[in-house]
Design a protein around this motif. Structure first.
Motif, mmCIF file in Angstrom:
data_model
loop_
_atom_site.group_PDB
_atom_site.id
_atom_site.type_symbol
_atom_site.label_atom_id
_atom_site.label_comp_id
_atom_site.label_asym_id
_atom_site.label_seq_id
_atom_site.Cartn_x
_atom_site.Cartn_y
_atom_site.Cartn_z
ATOM 1 N N VAL A 59 2.138 -7.236 -26.504
ATOM 2 C CA VAL A 59 1.010 -8.175 -26.626
ATOM 3 C C VAL A 59 1.226 -8.969 -27.903
ATOM 4 O O VAL A 59 0.778 -8.588 -28.980
ATOM 5 C CB VAL A 59 -0.340 -7.434 -26.663
ATOM 6 C CG1 VAL A 59 -1.490 -8.425 -26.750
ATOM 7 C CG2 VAL A 59 -0.493 -6.546 -25.446
ATOM 8 N N LEU A 60 1.939 -10.064 -27.766
ATOM 9 C CA LEU A 60 2.357 -10.811 -28.944
ATOM 10 C C LEU A 60 2.232 -12.299 -28.680
ATOM 11 O O LEU A 60 2.910 -12.842 -27.819
ATOM 12 C CB LEU A 60 3.807 -10.462 -29.296
ATOM 13 C CG LEU A 60 4.371 -11.028 -30.593
ATOM 14 C CD1 LEU A 60 3.713 -10.365 -31.789
ATOM 15 C CD2 LEU A 60 5.886 -10.818 -30.646
ATOM 16 N N ASN A 61 1.318 -12.941 -29.393
ATOM 17 C CA ASN A 61 1.221 -14.397 -29.356
ATOM 18 C C ASN A 61 0.704 -14.864 -30.704
ATOM 19 O O ASN A 61 0.335 -14.044 -31.555
ATOM 20 C CB ASN A 61 0.338 -14.879 -28.200
ATOM 21 C CG ASN A 61 -1.062 -14.300 -28.268
ATOM 22 O OD1 ASN A 61 -1.840 -14.642 -29.153
ATOM 23 N ND2 ASN A 61 -1.396 -13.428 -27.322
ATOM 24 N N ALA A 62 0.685 -16.156 -30.911
ATOM 25 C CA ALA A 62 0.331 -16.682 -32.231
ATOM 26 C C ALA A 62 -1.086 -16.306 -32.650
ATOM 27 O O ALA A 62 -1.389 -16.185 -33.837
ATOM 28 C CB ALA A 62 0.498 -18.198 -32.245
ATOM 29 N N GLN A 63 -1.954 -16.110 -31.686
ATOM 30 C CA GLN A 63 -3.356 -15.817 -31.977
ATOM 31 C C GLN A 63 -3.601 -14.329 -32.216
ATOM 32 O O GLN A 63 -4.428 -13.954 -33.036
ATOM 33 C CB GLN A 63 -4.217 -16.317 -30.800
ATOM 34 C CG GLN A 63 -5.723 -16.195 -31.000
ATOM 35 C CD GLN A 63 -6.303 -17.307 -31.831
ATOM 36 O OE1 GLN A 63 -5.728 -17.703 -32.838
ATOM 37 N NE2 GLN A 63 -7.458 -17.808 -31.444
ATOM 38 N N SER A 64 -2.871 -13.487 -31.502
ATOM 39 C CA SER A 64 -3.132 -12.045 -31.547
ATOM 40 C C SER A 64 -1.806 -11.293 -31.566
ATOM 41 O O SER A 64 -1.002 -11.419 -30.646
ATOM 42 C CB SER A 64 -3.956 -11.627 -30.324
ATOM 43 O OG SER A 64 -4.147 -10.235 -30.297
ATOM 44 N N TRP A 65 -1.587 -10.511 -32.612
ATOM 45 C CA TRP A 65 -0.342 -9.776 -32.741
ATOM 46 C C TRP A 65 -0.548 -8.532 -33.602
ATOM 47 O O TRP A 65 -1.541 -8.410 -34.319
ATOM 48 C CB TRP A 65 0.767 -10.642 -33.348
ATOM 49 C CG TRP A 65 0.339 -11.523 -34.502
ATOM 50 C CD1 TRP A 65 0.013 -12.843 -34.443
ATOM 51 C CD2 TRP A 65 0.181 -11.141 -35.880
ATOM 52 N NE1 TRP A 65 -0.332 -13.304 -35.686
ATOM 53 C CE2 TRP A 65 -0.232 -12.283 -36.586
ATOM 54 C CE3 TRP A 65 0.355 -9.937 -36.578
ATOM 55 C CZ2 TRP A 65 -0.490 -12.260 -37.967
ATOM 56 C CZ3 TRP A 65 0.101 -9.909 -37.958
ATOM 57 C CH2 TRP A 65 -0.311 -11.075 -38.624
ATOM 58 N N ARG A 66 0.399 -7.606 -33.472
ATOM 59 C CA ARG A 66 0.355 -6.390 -34.277
ATOM 60 C C ARG A 66 1.767 -6.066 -34.738
ATOM 61 O O ARG A 66 2.675 -5.900 -33.920
ATOM 62 C CB ARG A 66 -0.229 -5.224 -33.466
ATOM 63 C CG ARG A 66 -0.406 -3.937 -34.271
ATOM 64 C CD ARG A 66 -1.300 -2.971 -33.531
ATOM 65 N NE ARG A 66 -1.618 -1.793 -34.326
ATOM 66 C CZ ARG A 66 -2.687 -1.039 -34.132
ATOM 67 N NH1 ARG A 66 -3.541 -1.333 -33.161
ATOM 68 N NH2 ARG A 66 -2.921 0.018 -34.903
ATOM 69 N N LEU A 67 1.938 -5.998 -36.032
ATOM 70 C CA LEU A 67 3.224 -5.662 -36.633
ATOM 71 C C LEU A 67 3.184 -4.203 -37.066
ATOM 72 O O LEU A 67 2.328 -3.808 -37.859
ATOM 73 C CB LEU A 67 3.514 -6.572 -37.830
ATOM 74 C CG LEU A 67 3.432 -8.081 -37.559
ATOM 75 C CD1 LEU A 67 3.707 -8.854 -38.843
ATOM 76 C CD2 LEU A 67 4.404 -8.493 -36.457
#
Length: 200
Positions: A59-67
């Motif tokens: 679940v990775l996009n410019a608005q919502s991400w988790r590193l």
């Protein structure tokens, strides 16, 4: 030396013994439901923990991400520190999640982990605000937020072990962080990450 290293599968494999041994948990419980650390079976606990991280990677996009980062102290993996983008392109906000092995608590490591995460968020990724949450009886996490300049931002209800419990909410503005930013935290490999996030 404390490092936050990208949580590759190789790094997670090194850290899995800590999760399998139950050393990611604490009393009182610091996490809300559902949480794989509450799983009684050690192997299933590791499997669910890994599945949650793998799902998060997808679940990775410019608005919502988790590193996801593995915390390494003197070359020993001892916990995790995550930096999470929340409505990032709109508001520039991040929140954090972390845990450290029971063998390494009460040594100031939690404070250092969060400091590094905030440096990445504000200096590396140009965040405008960071938030944090902790149950009201998790004194260590609340003390870290307070010590790093976060301001109280209300309370909310969550569940742990299926029962309601109050959580403190904390907020740290970029301008506040800037007044106390440290000059002894080094960032590496941030530019490719920033470029990728901006393209998604």
């Amino acid at each position: 030396m404390l490092q936050l290293r990208a949580a590759t599968d190789e790094m997670l494999d090194e850290l899995s013994d800590v999760v399998r041994a139950g050393k990611a948990s604490a009393d009182p419980a610091p996490y809300d439901d559902p949480m794989s650390f509450y799983e009684a079976d050690p192997d299933l606990r590791v499997a669910k923990w890994l599945q949650a991280i793998w799902r998060g990677r997808g679940v990775l996009n410019a608005q919502s991400w988790r590193l996801f980062f593995v915390v390494v102290a003197d070359d020993e993996p001892i916990g995790m520190q995550d930096v999470i983008g929340v409505n990032f392109t709109t508001f520039g906000t991040v929140t954090t999640f972390s845990w450290v092995s029971a063998d390494h608590r009460r040594r100031g490591i939690g404070h250092e982990m969060r400091s590094a995460a905030l440096h990445l968020a504000f200096d590396g990724l140009a965040a405008t605000e960071a938030s944090s949450e902790a149950f009201v009886d998790i004194h260590g996490s609340n003390a870290i937020s307070r010590g790093l300049g976060y301001e109280p931002n209300g309370v909310e209800w969550a569940t742990r072990h299926g029962k309601p419990a109050l959580m403190n909410r904390w907020r740290l503005a970029r301008d506040t962080w800037a007044t106390q930013r440290r000059d002894n935290i080094q960032l590496r490999g941030v530019e490719p990450c920033r470029t990728l996030l901006s393209r998604l």
